[in-house]
Design a protein around this motif. Structure first.
Motif, PDB file in Angstrom:
ATOM      1  N   ARG A 116       0.854  -1.214   0.053  1.00 36.54           N
ATOM      2  CA  ARG A 116      -0.031  -0.269  -0.133  1.00 36.54           C
ATOM      3  C   ARG A 116       0.950   1.357   0.052  1.00 36.54           C
ATOM      4  N   GLU A 176      -4.757   5.692   1.781  1.00 35.50           N
ATOM      5  CA  GLU A 176      -3.475   4.756   1.486  1.00 35.50           C
ATOM      6  C   GLU A 176      -4.206   3.701   0.607  1.00 35.50           C
ATOM      7  N   ASN A 177      -3.439   2.786  -0.072  1.00 32.19           N
ATOM      8  CA  ASN A 177      -4.036   1.646  -0.971  1.00 32.19           C
ATOM      9  C   ASN A 177      -3.007   1.225  -1.922  1.00 32.19           C
ATOM     10  N   SER A 178      -3.183  -0.049  -2.464  1.00 31.61           N
ATOM     11  CA  SER A 178      -2.297  -0.483  -3.627  1.00 31.61           C
ATOM     12  C   SER A 178      -2.828   0.348  -4.944  1.00 31.61           C
ATOM     13  N   GLN A 181      -5.912  -0.673  -6.870  1.00 36.38           N
ATOM     14  CA  GLN A 181      -7.090  -0.349  -5.883  1.00 36.38           C
ATOM     15  C   GLN A 181      -7.549   1.187  -6.457  1.00 36.38           C
ATOM     16  N   TRP A 201       1.123  -4.550   3.578  1.00 33.09           N
ATOM     17  CA  TRP A 201       0.681  -5.390   2.508  1.00 33.09           C
ATOM     18  C   TRP A 201      -0.754  -5.687   3.181  1.00 33.09           C
ATOM     19  N   ASP A 202      -1.751  -5.684   2.249  1.00 30.68           N
ATOM     20  CA  ASP A 202      -3.114  -6.379   2.541  1.00 30.68           C
ATOM     21  C   ASP A 202      -3.634  -7.338   1.489  1.00 30.68           C
TER      22      ASP A 202
END
Length: 299
Positions: A116, A176-178, A181, A201-202
């Motif tokens: 992320r 916040e994100n990848s 996404q 990481w998610d």
């Protein structure tokens, strides 16, 4: 997930294959884009049996099953090699899956939702100081909330389906994100700066309601399980390809991109007591299972 996210597209393919191969006897309907509510609401619906399956982030699942969040410890994994080694097999994966069973949940393979980064409308995040005071949208995740508080930001929980409007109206300064996404939610239209912080990481656990799953025949379980596993394999590959090309595409859409030195962020978290706090919460045995794949954390 949004319709454009590879988790959605690969599951659509899997459900079509299950429907065809079972001659229509097994028909699973997919509702993307948070149509059935927030992640926490869908987790509650899954536990009650109102829905049979759900795809839910490890970060939000942590509010129900604390150990589910452990893969998202900040700056834990250096890359996908040690990450998949930890989550596909071995003691850490077994511990997480075992922790889900008392809640009536059966876990399949975990879907990739990426490392992320931070995207904002205010300023690029070059240093830890740049995060101070920023209102950052986070999912309902104790780990991510703790992380951004420790770095001086003001994390705020907003449902994913409502995030675009919240960023557009400045309810939040960023999220916040990848990269996939960020692309899928189109928040690049209302933000300016993308900082490749890679802070956590998610993943997305594909879960079944235990009693519903147990009531299926062995043949039905094998058919669904095989296509779900295939879907996760395809999703990981598609996600990796999107992620590899994502920065260039987002630059082309007008985002200003920077890559800060991550070492000071990790050092600031260690100094704040973040790692010591989460080691105590997860317990020494689970933390040791994590460090088998990450090396020492918080030193």
């Amino acid at each position: 997930m949004p319709q454009a996210h590879p988790a959605t597209t690969c599951l659509v393919e899997a459900l079509d294959a299950i429907r065809t191969e079972s001659d229509g006897r097994i028909d699973i309907t997919l509702y993307p884009d948070s149509q059935l509510g927030s992640e926490l609401s869908m987790q509650s619906q899954l536990r009650s049996g109102a829905i049979a399956f759900t795809l839910t982030s490890a970060s939000s699942l942590q509010t129900l099953v604390p150990l589910a969040g452990i893969p998202g410890v900040a700056y834990a994994f250096s890359g996908y090699g040690p990450l998949w080694s930890a989550l596909d097999d071995g003691p850490l994966s077994a511990r997480i899956r075992d922790s889900l069973r008392p809640f009536g949940l059966r876990a399949f393979r975990i879907v990739d939702n990426g490392f992320r980064d931070v995207i904002t409308s205010v300023r690029p995040v070059e240093t830890v100081a740049d995060l101070r005071g920023l209102k950052i949208r986070v999912p309902p995740s104790p780990l991510l909330t703790s992380l951004f508080k420790a770095l001086g930001a003001s994390p705020t929980t907003i449902n994913l389906a409502e995030t675009y409007a919240a960023l557009q109206t400045r309810v939040a300064d960023g999220m916040e994100n990848s990269l996939p996404q960020i692309e899928a939610t189109r928040v690049y239209e209302v933000q300016k700066y993308l900082s490749r912080t890679g802070h956590s990481w998610d993943g997305l656990w594909l879960l079944a309601h235990g009693r519903t799953w147990d009531a299926l025949s062995g043949d039905a379980q094998a058919l669904i399980g095989r296509h779900f596993d295939d879907a996760v394999a395809r999703q990981r590959q598609a996600f990796a390809e999107m992620n590899a090309q994502g920065e260039a595409r987002l630059r082309a859409k007008g985002l200003v991109v920077n890559t800060p030195d991550r070492a000071p962020f990790r050092a600031a978290l260690a100094a704040s007591g973040y790692y010591a706090e989460w080691k105590a919460k997860f317990g020494p045995e689970a933390w040791s299972a994590l460090e088998r794949h990450t090396g020492p954390l918080g030193a």
